[in-house]
Design an enzyme around this catalytic site. Structure first.
Site, PDB file in Angstrom:
ATOM      1  N   GLU B 244      23.674   7.483  44.476  1.00  7.62           N
ATOM      2  CA  GLU B 244      23.845   7.782  45.827  1.00  7.62           C
ATOM      3  C   GLU B 244      24.195   9.204  46.300  1.00  7.62           C
ATOM      4  O   GLU B 244      24.448   9.530  46.938  1.00  7.62           O
ATOM      5  CB  GLU B 244      25.558   7.441  45.522  1.00  7.62           C
ATOM      6  CG  GLU B 244      26.660   7.254  46.901  1.00  7.62           C
ATOM      7  CD  GLU B 244      28.076   7.188  46.907  1.00  7.62           C
ATOM      8  OE1 GLU B 244      28.154   6.891  48.008  1.00  7.62           O
ATOM      9  OE2 GLU B 244      28.044   6.941  45.906  1.00  7.62           O
ATOM     10  N   ASN B 384      34.948  16.159  48.727  1.00  9.93           N
ATOM     11  CA  ASN B 384      34.365  17.695  47.961  1.00  9.93           C
ATOM     12  C   ASN B 384      35.390  18.691  47.410  1.00  9.93           C
ATOM     13  O   ASN B 384      35.040  19.202  46.561  1.00  9.93           O
ATOM     14  CB  ASN B 384      34.519  18.674  49.506  1.00  9.93           C
ATOM     15  CG  ASN B 384      33.178  18.222  50.061  1.00  9.93           C
ATOM     16  OD1 ASN B 384      32.482  16.875  49.891  1.00  9.93           O
ATOM     17  ND2 ASN B 384      32.537  18.475  51.433  1.00  9.93           N
TER      18      ASN B 384
END
Ligand SMILES: Cc1cc2nc3c(=O)[nH]c(=O)nc-3n(C[C@H](O)[C@H](O)[C@H](O)COP(=O)(O)OP(=O)(O)OC[C@H]3O[C@@H](n4cnc5c(N)ncnc54)[C@H](O)[C@@H]3O)c2cc1C
Lengths: 335, 398
Positions: B244, B384
């Protein structure tokens, strides 16, 4: 030195907040007298000062209420009052008339240049992003040589409406020889537009407060890795930075509220809108991020708040536009 | 040090460009350019064009019907596709499930499922996340209990992208509730037309129903749909996550986005001059472009390392982090570039609720839409914050 609201303003804020708990039905708000609180006595109101505006719009922002108060009353009736059109201003302040104001035009960003022209009391041109146009009974238009008042449904007037990010509606309008009456010079816009900027910033402040409250609650309850995500120091620091930025925004809003009717207004409009626009974007992005996926969903309360913060930056000039204005105004006053 | 593409790679770029010129319908590229939502048919149409050319699965080896491209070729294809505003290839079947089946699936599973991914008979979605298992994915609670030659599946998945179009879902399910979190998970392929499955759309910030909740109520899944071994699903899931993350930097998207931003900034007039010449805005665009130039090289350096056989480590976390920051910065500037017209609510403006033209420049509604939608970039694929944690831990030992 004294910061804060008068007792009357505090009481108004409290009763407004209570009314808003039952919804943001415009009729109920007008009945409460919020419209009149936004206008000075000469225009049939009982307020209209910077702190009045701050209190009302921050409260509306906290509640996420979508109302005609900014466009129809503060801006619309504000212009009418400045032009001596007190009857219509008063009607707007109690909700009996609805005003929409067509300032901007297609192809023009934030700098206020217009091409709409008047000839023999007829207006021809195009207006973009006329907020509240489809609810209006009267429209004020900015033309090259002054401000004009027209009635909704006047001949030659056509519009195309759409939804806005802040939950309201606006329209693109085409004017072909629309009968309209000149009500005054363009300079009449100065105070009402500055007041509207204050309102947008105060509204954003309320939205930011609500969005961070929601986020703080979520951080305490959402668990990952066996503990509340709010216990991760990386997240705590991000929230601490956000709160600090919002404190700055709060002071910036007070700066403008205090200088709305004094010298240096232009400089404060620019400073406040620039700072609040920047912080509003930051708060929208960070509160969504710290929620994770849930922050991106329409079903959760945050999504409309985040969009409203972005909309705040894009109205009446964004943070960059006002940063440039701030530099220009400061340079001019130093010279 | 040679930072140039090899002559073969350059020739390949030319071939891709020509193909896109010949075969990409303007109808599709125009929609992509304006960030309008593609219909299921339109996505399938583009997949079919690529499949006909043998280019749908660039990452798959030839033996499985893929193009067998190198990492550099894949990068070139993705970049050229983005610049031409081609629809993106959906990752779920091609980039995610395909490699897992090729590495861990049985021969039967490979023969049965891989061709159907290519010819578009199956549309896969990813059933990893659950309401309680986001960043901490190993806590998935959806259970699969063995009953003869079936598993009985109960539970809920969420955030399943485009699940409304899917007829298959690959899921992480708990098969051993007693084992440690990572050790009791299996990787199961589930037919979404099976009785007991309900799909409920979730509308996102930009007003579009891009993701879904998927509920499983006593769903019977044949045992042959288990991939690899029972309770080894976490290993396969992690393998999938590394896939991914290829193209996670999204350099192609960023490059195309920056080009679009510059076009808009040239057309917008601010204080009598093109916005692109406004010093403040030009500086903001310049900064992000400088970042992108370096990012692009970071990406190629890592591709070169991967080509040399080094497994991607925490560097891929940096690609994800910086790549998504750059894309979000470009989205932010694009929305700001369209000025007050960013105010129109995108989904209604875009899908033409009352067959309206959105106000302002043609790109405006799409600019707002992409900005809002791409807030997801820093949330999914390992948020993140999680990436920062990985970088600090694995590169610094903190
Ligand atoms: C648009 C979209 C599409 C998606 N598509 C799919 C899909 O197709 N299939 C699928 O399975 N999933 C999908 N996801 C799910 C996605 O992978 C998760 O949203 C993601 O893993 C984050 O989980 P969460 O949303 O539960 O947030 P949480 O894990 O609850 O995180 C909330 C916040 O806490 C932070 N946080 C969490 N842990 C830590 C930590 N240890 N330290 C510091 N910060 C931390 C996060 O970074 C985030 O900011 C999608 C998500 C979105 C938004």
């Amino acid at each position: 030195m004294q910061f804060g609201f008068t007792d009357e303003q505090t009481m108004l804020g409290e009763s407004l907040a209570r009314t808003l708990e039952r919804g943001s039905d415009a009729a109920a708000l007008f009945e409460l007298g919020v419209g009149a609180a936004l206008l000075p006595e000469e225009a049939g109101g009982f307020g209209g000062t910077g702190p009045d505006i701050l209190m009302v719009f921050r409260t509306l922002g906290r509640a996420g209420a979508v109302t005609p108060l900014l466009d129809s009353v503060l801006l619309g009736a504000g212009i009418l009052a400045a032009a001596g059109e007190t009857d219509l201003a008063e009607a707007a302040s109690i909700g009996a008339a609805r005003i929409a104001v067509g300032l901007d035009e297609p192809g023009q960003r934030y700098d206020g240049t217009v091409a709409t022209r008047a000839a023999a009391d007829r207006l021809t041109g195009e207006k973009s992003l006329v907020h509240g146009a489809d609810q209006a009974s009267h429209l004020i238009f900015r033309a090259t040589d002054g401000l004009y008042l027209a009635e909704a449904g006047a001949e030659g007037l056509s519009m195309r409406g759409y939804a806005l990010m802040d939950g309201g509606r606006a329209a693109e309008m085409t004017l072909r020889d629309v009968p309209a009456r000149r009500i005054g010079d363009l300079a009449l816009l100065d105070r009402p537009v500055a007041a509207a900027v204050l309102a947008v910033c105060a509204d954003a402040l309320g939205v930011m407060e609500r969005a961070t409250d929601l986020t703080a609650d979520y951080l305490k309850t959402r668990k990952q890795f066996g503990r509340p995500i709010g216990s991760f120091q990386a997240i705590q620091h991000r929230m601490a930075d956000l709160l600090t930025e919002i404190e700055q925004a709060r002071s910036a809003v007070w700066n403008l509220a205090a200088h709305l009717d004094g010298p240096g207004r232009d400089r404060h409009v620019a400073a406040t809108k620039s700072l609040v626009g920047r912080v509003a974007r930051l708060v929208a992005e960070e509160t969504v991020q710290l929620h994770g996926g849930i922050g991106m969903t329409e079903e959760y309360e945050l999504a409309p708040l985040a969009r409203r913060l972005l909309a705040a930056d894009a109205r009446f000039g964004d943070s960059d536009h006002h940063l440039e204005r701030f530099i220009a105004v400061s340079a001019a006053s130093a010279a | 040090m040679d930072m140039n593409f090899s002559p073969e790679d350059q020739a390949f770029r030319g071939e891709v460009r020509q193909f896109l010129k010949d075969r990409l319908p303007a109808r599709l590229s125009e929609k992509v350019r304006l960030s309008r939502e593609l219909t299921k048919d339109e996505i399938e149409e583009w997949h079919a064009v690529l499949n006909e050319k043998g280019w749908l699965a660039g990452n798959w080896p030839n033996e499985f019907g893929g193009a067998g491209w190198t990492a550099i070729q894949r990068h070139i294809f993705e970049e050229e596709s983005a610049l031409a505003h081609a629809p993106r290839v959906l990752p779920f079947g091609i980039a995610m499930l395909g490699p897992v089946l090729q590495k861990f699936g049985s021969k039967e599973q490979q023969d049965r499922f891989l061709p159907r991914i290519l010819d578009g008979q199956d549309w896969w979605c990813q059933g990893y996340s659950e309401p309680g298992a986001g960043s901490d994915l190993a806590t998935v609670k959806t259970t699969a209990v063995r009953d003869g030659d079936h598993y009985i599946v109960n539970g809920q998945k969420t955030w399943t992208t485009l699940g409304q179009h899917a007829n298959w879902i690959f899921c992480l399910v708990r098969t051993d509730p007693a084992a440690k979190a990572q050790e009791g998970i299996s990787f199961l392929l589930i037919d979404m037309t099976a009785p007991g499955i309900t799909v409920r759309p979730i509308v996102l910030l930009d007003g579009t129903p891009e993701v879904n909740e998927v509920f499983f109520d006593d769903v019977r899944v044949p045992v042959e749909n288990l991939v690899g071994e029972e309770n080894k699903g976490w290993t396969y899931a992690k393998y999938l996550l590394t896939h991914e993350r290829t193209n996670i930097a999204g350099v192609g998207f960023a490059t195309a986005g920056l080009a679009a931003l510059k076009r808009i900034a040239r057309a917008q007039v601010a204080n009598g001059r093109p916005l692109s010449e406004n010093p403040l805005f030009a500086a903001r665009m310049g900064e992000v472009e400088i970042d992108l130039m370096a990012m692009s090289t970071t990406n190629l350096r890592m591709l070169a390392q991967a080509a040399a056989g080094q497994a991607p480590g925490a560097e891929s976390s940096m690609l994800k982090l910086k790549g998504t920051q750059i894309r979000q910065a470009i989205n932010d500037l694009t929305r700001r570039a369209v000025g007050p017209w960013a105010l129109a609510f995108p989904s209604e403006a875009l899908e033409g609720a009352n067959d309206d033209q959105p106000p302002g420049p043609a790109e405006a509604a799409g600019a707002t839409r992409s900005y809002l939608n791409n807030r997801k970039l820093s949330i999914y694929g390992g948020s993140n914050e999680i990436q920062r944690g990985i970088i600090a831990k694995s590169l610094l030992g903190l």
